[in-house]
Motif scaffolding. Structure first.
Motif, PDB file in Angstrom:
ATOM      1  N   ALA A 137      10.409  -0.439  22.607  1.00 41.79           N
ATOM      2  CA  ALA A 137      10.552   0.119  21.267  1.00 41.79           C
ATOM      3  C   ALA A 137      12.018   0.330  20.908  1.00 41.79           C
ATOM      4  CB  ALA A 137       9.779   1.432  21.148  1.00 41.79           C
ATOM      5  N   ARG A 138      12.812   0.762  21.871  1.00 48.84           N
ATOM      6  CA  ARG A 138      14.249   0.939  21.611  1.00 48.84           C
ATOM      7  C   ARG A 138      14.911  -0.408  21.341  1.00 48.84           C
ATOM      8  NH1 ARG A 138      13.518   4.469  26.091  1.00 48.84           N
ATOM      9  NH2 ARG A 138      13.451   6.652  25.420  1.00 48.84           N
ATOM     10  N   GLU A 139      14.539  -1.417  22.099  1.00 46.16           N
ATOM     11  CA  GLU A 139      15.108  -2.745  21.896  1.00 46.16           C
ATOM     12  C   GLU A 139      14.723  -3.307  20.530  1.00 46.16           C
ATOM     13  OE1 GLU A 139      13.821  -5.154  25.132  1.00 46.16           O
ATOM     14  OE2 GLU A 139      14.896  -3.984  26.659  1.00 46.16           O
ATOM     15  N   LEU A 140      13.561  -2.925  20.034  1.00 46.25           N
ATOM     16  CA  LEU A 140      13.125  -3.378  18.717  1.00 46.25           C
ATOM     17  C   LEU A 140      13.924  -2.734  17.586  1.00 46.25           C
ATOM     18  CD1 LEU A 140       9.247  -3.328  19.230  1.00 46.25           C
ATOM     19  CD2 LEU A 140      10.591  -5.346  18.639  1.00 46.25           C
ATOM     20  N   GLY A 141      14.596  -1.618  17.887  1.00 45.00           N
ATOM     21  CA  GLY A 141      15.417  -0.964  16.883  1.00 45.00           C
ATOM     22  C   GLY A 141      14.932   0.386  16.422  1.00 45.00           C
ATOM     23  N   CYS A 142      13.915   0.953  17.090  1.00 41.73           N
ATOM     24  CA  CYS A 142      13.447   2.287  16.700  1.00 41.73           C
ATOM     25  C   CYS A 142      14.591   3.294  16.822  1.00 41.73           C
ATOM     26  CB  CYS A 142      12.289   2.731  17.590  1.00 41.73           C
ATOM     27  SG  CYS A 142      10.724   1.901  17.266  1.00 41.73           S
ATOM     28  N   ASP A 143      14.758   4.119  15.792  1.00 40.79           N
ATOM     29  CA  ASP A 143      15.801   5.139  15.802  1.00 40.79           C
ATOM     30  C   ASP A 143      15.432   6.305  16.711  1.00 40.79           C
ATOM     31  OD1 ASP A 143      17.661   4.166  13.492  1.00 40.79           O
ATOM     32  OD2 ASP A 143      15.627   4.015  12.688  1.00 40.79           O
ATOM     33  N   VAL A 144      14.141   6.589  16.799  1.00 41.45           N
ATOM     34  CA  VAL A 144      13.622   7.644  17.677  1.00 41.45           C
ATOM     35  C   VAL A 144      12.395   7.071  18.379  1.00 41.45           C
ATOM     36  CG1 VAL A 144      12.631   9.970  17.812  1.00 41.45           C
ATOM     37  CG2 VAL A 144      14.416   9.467  16.123  1.00 41.45           C
ATOM     38  N   VAL A 145      12.271   7.302  19.689  1.00 41.69           N
ATOM     39  CA  VAL A 145      11.109   6.844  20.448  1.00 41.69           C
ATOM     40  C   VAL A 145      10.435   8.043  21.091  1.00 41.69           C
ATOM     41  CG1 VAL A 145      10.286   5.422  22.353  1.00 41.69           C
ATOM     42  CG2 VAL A 145      12.142   4.588  20.891  1.00 41.69           C
TER      43      VAL A 145
ATOM     44  N   GLY B   6       9.960  -2.326   8.898  1.00 42.04           N
ATOM     45  CA  GLY B   6      10.492  -1.052   8.434  1.00 42.04           C
ATOM     46  C   GLY B   6      12.007  -1.012   8.485  1.00 42.04           C
ATOM     47  N   LYS B   7      12.579  -1.510   9.579  1.00 42.67           N
ATOM     48  CA  LYS B   7      14.035  -1.572   9.681  1.00 42.67           C
ATOM     49  C   LYS B   7      14.614  -2.504   8.624  1.00 42.67           C
ATOM     50  CE  LYS B   7      16.337   0.086  12.276  1.00 42.67           C
ATOM     51  NZ  LYS B   7      17.064   1.385  12.206  1.00 42.67           N
ATOM     52  N   ALA B   8      13.956  -3.634   8.385  1.00 45.00           N
ATOM     53  CA  ALA B   8      14.435  -4.585   7.379  1.00 45.00           C
ATOM     54  C   ALA B   8      14.413  -3.975   5.981  1.00 45.00           C
ATOM     55  CB  ALA B   8      13.582  -5.854   7.412  1.00 45.00           C
ATOM     56  N   ALA B   9      13.507  -3.005   5.769  1.00 44.68           N
ATOM     57  CA  ALA B   9      13.393  -2.351   4.465  1.00 44.68           C
ATOM     58  C   ALA B   9      14.352  -1.172   4.313  1.00 44.68           C
ATOM     59  CB  ALA B   9      11.958  -1.871   4.240  1.00 44.68           C
TER      60      ALA B   9
ATOM     61  N   ARG C 169       0.814  -1.208   0.000  1.00 45.22           N
ATOM     62  CA  ARG C 169       0.000   0.000   0.000  1.00 45.22           C
ATOM     63  C   ARG C 169       0.858   1.273   0.000  1.00 45.22           C
ATOM     64  NH1 ARG C 169      -3.871   0.649  -1.728  1.00 45.22           N
ATOM     65  NH2 ARG C 169      -5.391   1.425  -0.241  1.00 45.22           N
ATOM     66  N   ALA C 170       1.799   1.384   0.934  1.00 42.83           N
ATOM     67  CA  ALA C 170       2.556   2.630   1.075  1.00 42.83           C
ATOM     68  C   ALA C 170       3.807   2.687   0.208  1.00 42.83           C
ATOM     69  CB  ALA C 170       2.938   2.847   2.534  1.00 42.83           C
ATOM     70  N   ARG C 171       4.255   1.530  -0.310  1.00 41.29           N
ATOM     71  CA  ARG C 171       5.469   1.484  -1.145  1.00 41.29           C
ATOM     72  C   ARG C 171       6.655   2.135  -0.428  1.00 41.29           C
ATOM     73  NH1 ARG C 171       3.799  -2.274  -4.931  1.00 41.29           N
ATOM     74  NH2 ARG C 171       1.705  -1.732  -5.654  1.00 41.29           N
ATOM     75  N   LEU C 172       6.869   1.727   0.794  1.00 41.38           N
ATOM     76  CA  LEU C 172       7.968   2.250   1.596  1.00 41.38           C
ATOM     77  C   LEU C 172       9.309   2.000   0.904  1.00 41.38           C
ATOM     78  CD1 LEU C 172       8.924   3.400   4.407  1.00 41.38           C
ATOM     79  CD2 LEU C 172       9.100   1.007   5.137  1.00 41.38           C
ATOM     80  N   GLU C 173      10.166   3.028   0.880  1.00 39.08           N
ATOM     81  CA  GLU C 173      11.477   2.919   0.237  1.00 39.08           C
ATOM     82  C   GLU C 173      12.592   3.079   1.269  1.00 39.08           C
ATOM     83  OE1 GLU C 173      11.828   5.712  -2.925  1.00 39.08           O
ATOM     84  OE2 GLU C 173      10.045   5.013  -3.990  1.00 39.08           O
ATOM     85  N   ALA C 174      13.710   2.456   0.988  1.00 38.39           N
ATOM     86  CA  ALA C 174      14.874   2.590   1.857  1.00 38.39           C
ATOM     87  C   ALA C 174      15.253   4.062   1.977  1.00 38.39           C
ATOM     88  CB  ALA C 174      16.045   1.783   1.305  1.00 38.39           C
TER      89      ALA C 174
END
Length: 319
Positions: free
Chosen positions: A173-181, A153-156, A127-132
């Motif tokens: 959320a930080r442990e999951l890899g979020c760049d900003v929380v 999202g991180k994998a993409a 749907r959103a066509r998320l890009e690197a």
């Protein structure tokens, strides 16, 4: 066999009862599954309350996502056929809709791979066509649906901003890899997103919450951004101001993952192949925060309904 029944609608902890019943009999195209693990989802709470779009006749067994075993010994994941939900020792499923459980995931993790991760994959990629290199904002980033979107999202290759409620969920959320929380209880969500993106806003916003979260999304989305509407866990369905979408030049995208099962089921199989590959190389791994026995299933559903969980709570039924 033992199975949880909802005899009347209400709060899960009050209306779910563990009973002894005969195993269900498969209909045409169905198979009997031995239930190994059940991932608790928000629809389970809505089913108990009588607020879900599907209203099975009373009494029914909740549990909409599982890892199970076929009579010939295959380990599979899928959605059971209501009113025979997965919170039981045995359940029914449509044979054509079952998918092989990835060997890289145990039963509990595999049981949580279907709904949240398929929804995330279709929402972000189809749907959103998320890009690197783009910025992805995920509401309820520490929850079952949100944590899947963060990992995908991180994998993409996206920069991921996670919005959560409270310091404990912020740590997850930080442990999951979020760049900003961003803690919505302590921070100005829109202001924090603008600060983190140099005033530009988020390219893609993934919203399983609705209500106030959607209002924040509309203010925090970037030029030519995309808001993916996944659900309304807040209980409030927003009314978008379409003139705002026009003036600001962003898209509002709806996602009903279940429709692909009838409209384009081949895409579900393709998505599962992609998710299996990501799991096998360790790029995604369902966040199972708690594992409980079948006897504690009602409490697990109630805990999710109360918003007191992170990731997925999984009911382990058999090994």
């Amino acid at each position: 066999m033992q199975a949880w029944h909802v005899h009347e609608n209400g709060e899960p902890s009050e209306v779910m009862r563990l009973v002894d019943v005969a195993p269900p009999t498969p209909g045409e195209g169905q198979v009997l599954l031995k239930v190994r693990a059940v991932s608790i989802n928000f629809p389970d709470a809505l089913l108990a309350r009588g607020q879900y779009q599907i209203k099975p006749p009373l009494p029914f067994t909740p549990g909409v996502e599982l890892c199970g075993e076929t009579e010939d010994g295959r380990r599979v994941i899928g959605n059971p056929v209501l009113p025979h939900g997965a919170l039981a020792e045995y359940t029914l499923a449509d044979a054509a809709a079952l998918l092989p459980a990835p060997e890289s995931l145990d039963d509990a993790e595999a049981s949580a791979l279907l709904i949240g991760y398929q929804t995330g994959w279709f929402g972000l990629h189809r749907r959103a066509r998320l890009e690197a290199g783009e910025t992805l904002l995920v509401h309820a980033a520490a929850g079952g649906v949100g944590s899947a979107a963060v990992q995908l999202g991180k994998a993409a290759g996206a920069r991921v901003i996670g919005v959560v409620g409270g310091p404990d969920k912020a740590a997850v959320a930080r442990e999951l890899g979020c760049d900003v929380v961003i803690d919505r209880r302590a921070d100005d969500v829109v202001g924090a997103v603008k600060e983190a993106t140099g005033g530009r806003g988020a390219d893609v916003i993934y919203d399983p919450v609705g209500g106030e979260a959607y209002q924040q999304s509309a203010k925090a989305v970037a030029f030519e951004g995309r808001i993916v509407v996944v659900g309304f866990a807040s209980g409030s369905v927003p009314s978008p101001a379409l003139n705002h979408a026009l003036v600001k030049n962003y898209s509002i995208l709806g996602l009903h993952w279940g429709l692909y099962g009838t409209k384009n089921p081949k895409l579900i199989a393709h998505c599962h192949e992609q998710l299996t590959e990501l799991a096998d190389r360790g790029a995604i791994k369902p966040l199972v925060s708690e594992r409980v026995p079948l006897a504690d299933a009602a409490g697990a559903v109630q805990k999710l309904a109360d918003g007191a969980t992170t990731g997925r709570v999984v009911v382990e039924v058999s090994a």
